[in-house]
Design an enzyme around this catalytic site. Structure first.
Site, PDB file in Angstrom:
ATOM      1  N   LYS A 181     -10.123  -4.598  -5.015  1.00 59.17           N
ATOM      2  CA  LYS A 181     -10.967  -3.482  -5.465  1.00 59.17           C
ATOM      3  C   LYS A 181     -10.115  -2.273  -5.829  1.00 59.17           C
ATOM      4  O   LYS A 181     -10.558  -1.381  -6.528  1.00 59.17           O
ATOM      5  CB  LYS A 181     -11.980  -3.123  -4.384  1.00 59.17           C
ATOM      6  CG  LYS A 181     -11.377  -3.007  -2.992  1.00 59.17           C
ATOM      7  CD  LYS A 181     -12.398  -3.375  -1.926  1.00 59.17           C
ATOM      8  CE  LYS A 181     -11.736  -3.699  -0.603  1.00 59.17           C
ATOM      9  NZ  LYS A 181     -12.613  -4.313   0.363  1.00 59.17           N
ATOM     10  N   LYS A 223      -3.798 -11.032  -6.279  1.00 59.44           N
ATOM     11  CA  LYS A 223      -5.139 -11.261  -5.719  1.00 59.44           C
ATOM     12  C   LYS A 223      -6.150 -10.274  -6.330  1.00 59.44           C
ATOM     13  O   LYS A 223      -5.776  -9.168  -6.740  1.00 59.44           O
ATOM     14  CB  LYS A 223      -5.128 -11.143  -4.189  1.00 59.44           C
ATOM     15  CG  LYS A 223      -5.035  -9.745  -3.668  1.00 59.44           C
ATOM     16  CD  LYS A 223      -5.473  -9.654  -2.203  1.00 59.44           C
ATOM     17  CE  LYS A 223      -5.428  -8.182  -1.791  1.00 59.44           C
ATOM     18  NZ  LYS A 223      -5.936  -7.852  -0.509  1.00 59.44           N
ATOM     19  N   LYS A 250       0.829  -1.209   0.000  1.00 61.65           N
ATOM     20  CA  LYS A 250       0.000   0.000   0.000  1.00 61.65           C
ATOM     21  C   LYS A 250       0.859   1.252   0.000  1.00 61.65           C
ATOM     22  O   LYS A 250       0.476   2.270  -0.579  1.00 61.65           O
ATOM     23  CB  LYS A 250      -0.959   0.006   1.199  1.00 61.65           C
ATOM     24  CG  LYS A 250      -2.125  -0.948   1.005  1.00 61.65           C
ATOM     25  CD  LYS A 250      -3.313  -0.569   1.856  1.00 61.65           C
ATOM     26  CE  LYS A 250      -4.481  -1.501   1.573  1.00 61.65           C
ATOM     27  NZ  LYS A 250      -5.604  -1.315   2.471  1.00 61.65           N
TER      28      LYS A 250
HETATM   29  P1  TYM Z   1     -10.608  -6.135   3.514  1.00 59.10           P
HETATM   30  O1  TYM Z   1     -11.687  -5.131   3.742  1.00 59.10           O
HETATM   31  O2  TYM Z   1      -9.516  -5.818   2.548  1.00 59.10           O
HETATM   32  O3  TYM Z   1     -11.217  -7.523   3.068  1.00 59.10           O
HETATM   33  C1  TYM Z   1     -12.305  -8.135   3.767  1.00 59.10           C
HETATM   34  C2  TYM Z   1     -12.125  -9.646   3.745  1.00 59.10           C
HETATM   35  O4  TYM Z   1     -12.072 -10.130   2.400  1.00 59.10           O
HETATM   36  C3  TYM Z   1     -10.912 -10.959   2.237  1.00 59.10           C
HETATM   37  N1  TYM Z   1     -10.416 -10.804   0.854  1.00 59.10           N
HETATM   38  C4  TYM Z   1     -10.226 -11.832   0.005  1.00 59.10           C
HETATM   39  N2  TYM Z   1     -10.407 -13.153   0.148  1.00 59.10           N
HETATM   40  C5  TYM Z   1     -10.128 -13.939  -0.930  1.00 59.10           C
HETATM   41  N3  TYM Z   1      -9.680 -13.451  -2.121  1.00 59.10           N
HETATM   42  C6  TYM Z   1      -9.477 -12.144  -2.306  1.00 59.10           C
HETATM   43  N4  TYM Z   1      -9.044 -11.678  -3.476  1.00 59.10           N
HETATM   44  C7  TYM Z   1      -9.756 -11.246  -1.199  1.00 59.10           C
HETATM   45  N5  TYM Z   1      -9.665  -9.899  -1.037  1.00 59.10           N
HETATM   46  C8  TYM Z   1     -10.084  -9.651   0.232  1.00 59.10           C
HETATM   47  C9  TYM Z   1      -9.908 -10.427   3.251  1.00 59.10           C
HETATM   48  O5  TYM Z   1      -8.937 -11.400   3.579  1.00 59.10           O
HETATM   49  C10 TYM Z   1     -10.806 -10.084   4.422  1.00 59.10           C
HETATM   50  O6  TYM Z   1     -11.051 -11.233   5.203  1.00 59.10           O
HETATM   51  N6  TYM Z   1      -7.882  -5.359   7.628  1.00 59.10           N
HETATM   52  C11 TYM Z   1      -9.046  -6.028   7.082  1.00 59.10           C
HETATM   53  C12 TYM Z   1     -10.336  -5.602   7.755  1.00 59.10           C
HETATM   54  C13 TYM Z   1     -10.309  -5.778   9.231  1.00 59.10           C
HETATM   55  C14 TYM Z   1     -10.362  -7.011   9.937  1.00 59.10           C
HETATM   56  C15 TYM Z   1     -10.329  -6.636  11.321  1.00 59.10           C
HETATM   57  C16 TYM Z   1     -10.441  -8.343   9.551  1.00 59.10           C
HETATM   58  C17 TYM Z   1     -10.244  -4.779  10.138  1.00 59.10           C
HETATM   59  N7  TYM Z   1     -10.266  -5.290  11.409  1.00 59.10           N
HETATM   60  C18 TYM Z   1     -10.358  -7.634  12.317  1.00 59.10           C
HETATM   61  C19 TYM Z   1     -10.478  -9.312  10.539  1.00 59.10           C
HETATM   62  C20 TYM Z   1     -10.443  -8.949  11.906  1.00 59.10           C
HETATM   63  C21 TYM Z   1      -9.167  -5.678   5.611  1.00 59.10           C
HETATM   64  O7  TYM Z   1      -8.669  -4.679   5.152  1.00 59.10           O
HETATM   65  O8  TYM Z   1      -9.964  -6.535   4.913  1.00 59.10           O
END
Ligand code: TYM
Length: 336
Positions: free
Chosen positions: A204, A201, A119
């Site tokens: 978005k 991966k 990032k």
């Molecule tokens: P975020 O918002 O980027 O993504 C949300 C969830 O989607 C999963 N994910 C994917 N899984 C499979 N293939 C992909 N291409 C893919 N892209 C995203 C992510 O692994 C995630 O589970 N930091 C986290 C949000 C967060 C969080 C937390 C998660 C904040 N606090 C506490 C767990 C526990 C994030 O940015 O996810």
């Protein structure tokens, strides 16, 4: 959910950022599992809007994206009667514990986070301290609820490991304070790849809109994106080395239909990639259709959304305050 049941079943916590576009990767890698875990566990879920300002947000769009993320998760099947579901910024304990945990997290540990490296390269003009300390906030989210398990996609595994290290370090100094959480990463769907560069991966933040499918993309758009998906020249539908594009499409097909990769290979024997891409698109469209319909209902009913997120925040505050108070007492703060 009553607080007595909270003590019996194992606790699950997870969150998602309200970025405007919730993708098929988010759905297959995480949200789908959030929904299916709701009966067996005490699940607590959040829209991680504090995390979202590590990149610049336009206020009006941001406000709308938070609400839409909340509505979309309900549409995916999160049941707020079973699983308290709140918006992170409504529960002040998260920012408070995050500050505390920052003081138990090492600079070197945060520097090794691959998401930070990615990032900060992508947003070179805004490498802010929040982007750097983001994993401590994520650790706070999880540890506040004494979560046993955290359903996430593969890309969050490193943050989960850091969460465990921070919790172990704190417990090592002050005695048992935080439960050490386990990642819950499903066998299928946990790493959905870009449709255009299948070694990356699906994200978005990819500028090429054909690289990702949004949960709210219209059927004709979904079909077009899958038809344009990058494949290889072998023209055989099977999992194999150097076939990242097809491996990804088989993975998606397998996750949405429940069929194994071998069953899919047999089904498409002798058929070309064109047919296979259409079949994958159709299967995805069918899975997303009811979610899209429910989303339109939820987003039109703002009063209901407000009522639910207030209820969720009240519950989350009560529960998380206990852990925060416990941690603060151990450190030596004058609590109460
Ligand atoms: P975020 O918002 O980027 O993504 C949300 C969830 O989607 C999963 N994910 C994917 N899984 C499979 N293939 C992909 N291409 C893919 N892209 C995203 C992510 O692994 C995630 O589970 N930091 C986290 C949000 C967060 C969080 C937390 C998660 C904040 N606090 C506490 C767990 C526990 C994030 O940015 O996810």
């Amino acid at each position: 959910m009553s607080e007595t049941t909270t003590e019996k079943k194992k606790v699950i916590f997870s969150a998602i950022q309200p970025s405007g576009t919730i993708t098929l990767g988010n759905y297959l890698g995480a949200l789908r599992n959030w929904v299916s875990l709701q009966d067996e566990y005490n699940c607590i879920y959040a829209v991680a809007d504090l995390h979202a300002i590590t990149v610049r947000q336009e206020p009006k769009a941001f406000r709308q994206n938070i609400l839409e993320a909340y509505a979309l998760l309900l549409a995916c099947g999160i049941d707020p009667e079973k699983s308290p579901f709140f918006i992170q910024s409504h529960v002040h304990t998260h920012a408070e514990l995050a500050w505390i945990l920052n003081c138990y997290t090492q600079f070197g540990e945060l520097s090794r986070m691959t998401q930070f490296k990615d990032k900060s390269a992508k947003h070179a003009d805004n490498v802010n301290a929040g982007l750097f300390t983001y994993p401590s906030l994520m650790a706070a989210d999880i540890l506040l609820y004494q979560a046993d398990m955290v359903p996430v996609g593969v890309d969050q595994k490193q943050h989960l490991e850091l969460t465990r290290n921070i919790a172990e370090r704190f417990n090592g100094i002050y005695g048992s304070t935080f439960k050490i959480p386990e990642p819950y990463i499903a066998e299928v769907g946990s790493k959905v790849m870009s449709l255009q560069e299948p070694t990356k991966k699906m994200s978005k933040s990819d500028e090429n809109v054909n690289a990702w499918v949004a949960v709210l993309d219209k059927p004709d758009v979904i079909m077009k994106k899958f038809k344009r998906a990058v494949t290889d020249s072998e023209a055989v539908v099977r999992v194999g080395e150097g076939k990242d594009g097809i491996n990804n499409l088989i993975g998606i097909m397998s996750t949405v239909t429940g069929k194994t990769a071998d069953e899919i290979a047999v089904e498409f024997e002798g058929k070309g990639y064109g047919d296979f891409k259409v079949a994958v698109a159709e299967a995805v469209i069918e899975v997303l259709r009811p979610i899209q319909e429910r989303f339109s209902d939820y987003i039109a009913n703002k009063d209901y959304l407000v009522e639910q997120y207030h209820k969720g925040a009240e519950f989350a505050l009560r529960l998380s305050q206990r852990t925060l108070t416990k941690a603060m007492k151990k450190i030596g703060y004058l609590v109460g």
